[in-house]
Design a protein around this motif. Sequence first.
Motif, PDB file in Angstrom:
ATOM      1  N   ARG A 114      39.285  43.414  38.278  1.00 26.17           N
ATOM      2  CA  ARG A 114      39.527  42.920  39.631  1.00 26.17           C
ATOM      3  C   ARG A 114      40.967  43.214  40.066  1.00 26.17           C
ATOM      4  NH1 ARG A 114      37.344  43.289  43.731  1.00 26.17           N
ATOM      5  NH2 ARG A 114      35.492  42.985  42.449  1.00 26.17           N
ATOM      6  N   LEU A 115      41.908  43.118  39.138  1.00 24.91           N
ATOM      7  CA  LEU A 115      43.306  43.417  39.446  1.00 24.91           C
ATOM      8  C   LEU A 115      43.474  44.891  39.821  1.00 24.91           C
ATOM      9  CD1 LEU A 115      46.280  42.575  39.595  1.00 24.91           C
ATOM     10  CD2 LEU A 115      46.455  43.049  37.139  1.00 24.91           C
ATOM     11  N   GLN A 116      42.818  45.754  39.059  1.00 27.17           N
ATOM     12  CA  GLN A 116      42.893  47.188  39.359  1.00 27.17           C
ATOM     13  C   GLN A 116      42.290  47.491  40.725  1.00 27.17           C
ATOM     14  OE1 GLN A 116      44.571  49.710  38.397  1.00 27.17           O
ATOM     15  NE2 GLN A 116      43.370  51.091  37.080  1.00 27.17           N
ATOM     16  N   MET A 117      41.188  46.818  41.045  1.00 27.75           N
ATOM     17  CA  MET A 117      40.528  47.047  42.326  1.00 27.75           C
ATOM     18  C   MET A 117      41.409  46.554  43.476  1.00 27.75           C
ATOM     19  SD  MET A 117      37.837  48.585  43.272  1.00 27.75           S
ATOM     20  CE  MET A 117      37.710  49.065  44.999  1.00 27.75           C
ATOM     21  N   GLN A 118      42.133  45.467  43.255  1.00 28.12           N
ATOM     22  CA  GLN A 118      43.058  44.977  44.272  1.00 28.12           C
ATOM     23  C   GLN A 118      44.150  46.001  44.555  1.00 28.12           C
ATOM     24  OE1 GLN A 118      44.360  41.260  42.603  1.00 28.12           O
ATOM     25  NE2 GLN A 118      42.609  40.101  43.390  1.00 28.12           N
ATOM     26  N   ASP A 136      36.370  49.234  58.395  1.00 29.08           N
ATOM     27  CA  ASP A 136      35.729  47.972  58.040  1.00 29.08           C
ATOM     28  C   ASP A 136      34.840  48.224  56.834  1.00 29.08           C
ATOM     29  OD1 ASP A 136      34.474  45.568  57.833  1.00 29.08           O
ATOM     30  OD2 ASP A 136      33.415  45.681  59.753  1.00 29.08           O
ATOM     31  N   PHE A 137      35.125  47.570  55.716  1.00 33.37           N
ATOM     32  CA  PHE A 137      34.368  47.787  54.491  1.00 33.37           C
ATOM     33  C   PHE A 137      33.063  46.997  54.437  1.00 33.37           C
ATOM     34  CE2 PHE A 137      38.805  48.574  52.893  1.00 33.37           C
ATOM     35  CZ  PHE A 137      38.664  49.939  52.795  1.00 33.37           C
ATOM     36  N   LYS A 138      32.839  46.125  55.418  1.00 28.34           N
ATOM     37  CA  LYS A 138      31.588  45.359  55.510  1.00 28.34           C
ATOM     38  C   LYS A 138      31.415  44.343  54.385  1.00 28.34           C
ATOM     39  CE  LYS A 138      30.378  48.265  58.832  1.00 28.34           C
ATOM     40  NZ  LYS A 138      30.489  47.898  60.252  1.00 28.34           N
ATOM     41  N   LYS A 139      32.459  44.127  53.604  1.00 26.83           N
ATOM     42  CA  LYS A 139      32.402  43.174  52.490  1.00 26.83           C
ATOM     43  C   LYS A 139      33.736  42.468  52.367  1.00 26.83           C
ATOM     44  CE  LYS A 139      29.249  45.087  48.962  1.00 26.83           C
ATOM     45  NZ  LYS A 139      29.238  45.609  47.578  1.00 26.83           N
ATOM     46  N   PRO A 140      33.746  41.253  51.827  1.00 26.42           N
ATOM     47  CA  PRO A 140      35.040  40.619  51.506  1.00 26.42           C
ATOM     48  C   PRO A 140      35.776  41.459  50.463  1.00 26.42           C
ATOM     49  CG  PRO A 140      33.249  39.017  51.429  1.00 26.42           C
ATOM     50  CD  PRO A 140      32.605  40.356  51.545  1.00 26.42           C
ATOM     51  N   GLU A 141      37.098  41.484  50.546  1.00 26.23           N
ATOM     52  CA  GLU A 141      37.884  42.319  49.633  1.00 26.23           C
ATOM     53  C   GLU A 141      37.639  41.997  48.166  1.00 26.23           C
ATOM     54  OE1 GLU A 141      42.023  42.554  50.450  1.00 26.23           O
ATOM     55  OE2 GLU A 141      41.750  43.226  52.522  1.00 26.23           O
ATOM     56  N   GLU A 143      34.999  41.314  46.738  1.00 27.71           N
ATOM     57  CA  GLU A 143      33.689  41.781  46.287  1.00 27.71           C
ATOM     58  C   GLU A 143      33.599  43.303  46.244  1.00 27.71           C
ATOM     59  OE1 GLU A 143      30.558  40.106  48.603  1.00 27.71           O
ATOM     60  OE2 GLU A 143      31.288  38.038  48.400  1.00 27.71           O
ATOM     61  N   LEU A 144      34.654  43.980  46.677  1.00 27.54           N
ATOM     62  CA  LEU A 144      34.619  45.440  46.752  1.00 27.54           C
ATOM     63  C   LEU A 144      34.649  46.078  45.369  1.00 27.54           C
ATOM     64  CD1 LEU A 144      37.116  46.069  49.691  1.00 27.54           C
ATOM     65  CD2 LEU A 144      34.630  46.371  49.752  1.00 27.54           C
ATOM     66  N   LYS A 145      33.881  47.171  45.244  1.00 24.82           N
ATOM     67  CA  LYS A 145      33.905  47.997  44.043  1.00 24.82           C
ATOM     68  C   LYS A 145      34.195  49.440  44.456  1.00 24.82           C
ATOM     69  CE  LYS A 145      30.926  45.075  41.202  1.00 24.82           C
ATOM     70  NZ  LYS A 145      29.741  45.033  40.307  1.00 24.82           N
ATOM     71  N   SER A 146      34.340  50.293  43.464  1.00 25.48           N
ATOM     72  CA  SER A 146      34.789  51.667  43.726  1.00 25.48           C
ATOM     73  C   SER A 146      33.900  52.405  44.711  1.00 25.48           C
ATOM     74  CB  SER A 146      34.881  52.443  42.413  1.00 25.48           C
ATOM     75  OG  SER A 146      33.625  52.445  41.746  1.00 25.48           O
ATOM     76  N   PHE A 147      32.586  52.316  44.552  1.00 25.30           N
ATOM     77  CA  PHE A 147      31.690  53.042  45.443  1.00 25.30           C
ATOM     78  C   PHE A 147      31.753  52.526  46.886  1.00 25.30           C
ATOM     79  CE2 PHE A 147      28.786  54.315  41.689  1.00 25.30           C
ATOM     80  CZ  PHE A 147      29.377  55.576  41.605  1.00 25.30           C
ATOM     81  N   ASP A 148      32.158  51.274  47.068  1.00 25.96           N
ATOM     82  CA  ASP A 148      32.239  50.708  48.417  1.00 25.96           C
ATOM     83  C   ASP A 148      33.340  51.353  49.247  1.00 25.96           C
ATOM     84  OD1 ASP A 148      30.179  48.791  47.956  1.00 25.96           O
ATOM     85  OD2 ASP A 148      31.617  47.484  46.950  1.00 25.96           O
ATOM     86  N   VAL A 149      34.370  51.850  48.583  1.00 30.76           N
ATOM     87  CA  VAL A 149      35.541  52.352  49.308  1.00 30.76           C
ATOM     88  C   VAL A 149      35.741  53.856  49.152  1.00 30.76           C
ATOM     89  CG1 VAL A 149      36.703  50.122  49.057  1.00 30.76           C
ATOM     90  CG2 VAL A 149      37.130  51.924  47.370  1.00 30.76           C
TER      91      VAL A 149
END
Length: 213
Positions: A114-118, A136-141, A143-149
């Motif tokens: 989660r820290l790395q994703m932040q 707009d990523f359509k998700k709360p930050e 909850e984001l994963k690599s494929f989302d961004v």
Amino acid sequence: MTNFIPIFPLSIIVFPGENLNLHIFEPRYKQLITECFEQKKPFGIPAVVNKELKELGTLVEVSEIRKVYDDGKMDITTRGIKVFRTLELVRTIPDKLYSGAIVTYPDDLDDGSRLQMQKVVQGIKELHKLLQVSKDFKKPEDELKSFDVAHHIGLNANEEYELLGLFREAQRQEYLKRHLNKVIPLLSEMEGLKEKVKLNGHFRNLQSFDFDL
């Protein structure tokens, strides 16, 4: 596990979890989409990169047929499910206009930090600020994963395909972080260059330098 799926090759990389809108106009794919939607079965989008059909692709489902035109063309929404690897192409299927493939599904390890994703998300924000774009990523930050961004950081098709072939979330996060660490300094330099060009020929308030002679 291996199974047979109908396929719809496209010159794009689709990531698991991604919502993708498509306009369907070819007869073979109108048939494919109609059958998959009615029978509630998924189909595969193998990646085509530089006009080459790749072995990896993404299994997707038809989540909505948004519009059907008088000539049978369709606007649809699909959603990526998981990555597949093609074992064998089945170019001709009895009574079908479309092709298919025998595929297997590589295991994917959700070992991300989660820290790395932040850090990745923060890097994306810095990138977008430099580019003066808003996404707009359509998700709360949180909850984001690599494929989302992955589609939001300027990867080219080859790089997106490389990312699709990483089957650990930790590896994907590291890949995105390295890309951002490479492009952000370049963009920052470009911004500085743009400012210098803008100032060329204009009056500026400059402090004089006194020589102590």
